[in-house]
Design an enzyme around this catalytic site. Structure first.
Site, PDB file in Angstrom:
ATOM      1  N   CYS A 105       0.808  -1.124  -0.024  1.00 37.30           N
ATOM      2  CA  CYS A 105       0.017   0.129  -0.099  1.00 37.30           C
ATOM      3  C   CYS A 105       0.866   1.432  -0.082  1.00 37.30           C
ATOM      4  CB  CYS A 105      -0.949   0.118   1.103  1.00 37.30           C
ATOM      5  SG  CYS A 105      -1.701   1.464   1.420  1.00 37.30           S
ATOM      6  N   CYS A 169       9.338 -25.314  15.643  1.00 35.18           N
ATOM      7  CA  CYS A 169       7.959 -24.599  16.414  1.00 35.18           C
ATOM      8  C   CYS A 169       7.339 -25.714  17.113  1.00 35.18           C
ATOM      9  CB  CYS A 169       7.202 -24.045  15.196  1.00 35.18           C
ATOM     10  SG  CYS A 169       7.947 -22.940  14.020  1.00 35.18           S
ATOM     11  N   CYS A 172       8.276 -26.471  20.816  1.00 35.23           N
ATOM     12  CA  CYS A 172       7.595 -25.549  22.092  1.00 35.23           C
ATOM     13  C   CYS A 172       6.019 -25.503  22.255  1.00 35.23           C
ATOM     14  CB  CYS A 172       8.291 -24.078  22.103  1.00 35.23           C
ATOM     15  SG  CYS A 172      10.031 -24.001  22.476  1.00 35.23           S
ATOM     16  N   HIS A 173       5.528 -25.446  20.907  1.00 30.37           N
ATOM     17  CA  HIS A 173       4.124 -24.980  20.949  1.00 30.37           C
ATOM     18  C   HIS A 173       3.158 -26.107  20.517  1.00 30.37           C
ATOM     19  CE1 HIS A 173       5.232 -20.732  21.287  1.00 30.37           C
ATOM     20  NE2 HIS A 173       6.039 -20.835  20.082  1.00 30.37           N
ATOM     21  N   CYS A 219      11.509 -16.181  17.380  1.00 29.55           N
ATOM     22  CA  CYS A 219      11.465 -17.787  17.543  1.00 29.55           C
ATOM     23  C   CYS A 219      12.596 -18.586  16.915  1.00 29.55           C
ATOM     24  CB  CYS A 219      10.179 -18.360  17.262  1.00 29.55           C
ATOM     25  SG  CYS A 219       8.636 -17.933  18.331  1.00 29.55           S
TER      26      CYS A 219
END
Length: 259
Positions: A105, A169, A172-173, A219
């Site tokens: 934009c 990822c 941990c998650h 991360c």
């Protein structure tokens, strides 16, 4: 903004040193938020959002404001737009997240040169646009071939294990959700605790305003991986994968105030 954190540095150090204390991470967060509001009378999220609002309605070199931009629901329509991102855009012929859409934009609609687009300006605009999706439900579904390809890449990256620590990822998650590592709790970003919907956010622990792009890059650094570039395909792919997993979740606070 730095001076605000300096004023709070002593109580914040106590909170972080407590680790496993009687207070939950949520209670610690609420306490810091209230302390900051009482001390300064305003939250950084509110300040950055207001800066982003000013940027949104400021005319660029082309004479246009961001109201001329399409964030997925038509030019100038931003209510609920962030709850539907990332998504494919025909004008760019790619999948864009909020950050890359703002850059498009600013350069292609408002007429700024690429070197004139500064990261803090993108983050501020993201805060304002995201604030217009508070209370909305996430509605992201990979339907186009481009979105499906990004989703597949994001899923692969999320569950991949690599590097010296043999981690990714999901380590941990997914594998360690709900466990504490020092002052940190590993959150579920795939929909159970709605932690994905917290972004963009102000992090009181480092006095920084981040979008999900910043969070993903951090991360990667924590895992000793090279960080993907801002606005790059790996980041957008991970965002799309997590966003679809969070479809149906309500955005309760946007932008959020987090540790």
């Amino acid at each position: 903004m730095r001076r605000w954190i300096w004023l709070l540095s002593f109580p914040l150090a106590l909170v972080l040193a407590q680790g496993d204390s009687a207070q939950s991470a949520k209670e610690e967060l609420a306490r810091q938020k209230e302390l900051l509001r009482q001390t300064m009378g305003i939250l950084p999220t509110e300040l950055v959002t207001e800066q982003g609002k000013e940027s949104f309605f400021r005319k660029g070199p082309s004479g246009k404001t961001m109201e001329a931009c399409d964030f997925g629901l038509g030019p100038g329509v931003i209510r609920g737009a962030n709850a539907r991102l990332p998504r494919y855009f025909a004008d760019t012929q790619r999948v864009d997240d909020l950050d890359t859409r703002i850059v498009y934009c600013m350069t292609q609609v408002q007429g700024y040169k690429p070197e004139q687009v500064k990261r803090p300006d993108v983050v501020a605009a993201a805060f304002y646009i995201a604030s217009q999706s508070q209370g909305e439900q996430v509605q992201v579904k990979a339907t186009t071939p481009e979105e499906q390809a990004m989703y597949t890449l994001g899923e692969k990256l999320f569950f991949a294990r690599s590097g010296n620590r043999d981690m990714g990822c999901a380590a941990c998650h997914v594998d360690h959700v709900g466990r504490r590592a020092g002052p940190l709790f590993y959150a579920d970003v795939l929909g159970q605790d709605k932690s994905w919907t917290h972004w963009p956010a102000y992090r009181y622990s480092n006095d920084q305003s981040w979008t999900m792009e910043d969070r993903i890059r951090a991360c990667y650094s924590n895992l000793s991986h090279p960080r993907p570039d801002f606005y790059s395909a790996p980041i957008i792919a991970l965002e799309l994968f997590m966003a679809q997993k969070n479809t149906g979740a309500r955005i309760e606070e946007s932008p959020a105030f987090v540790r």
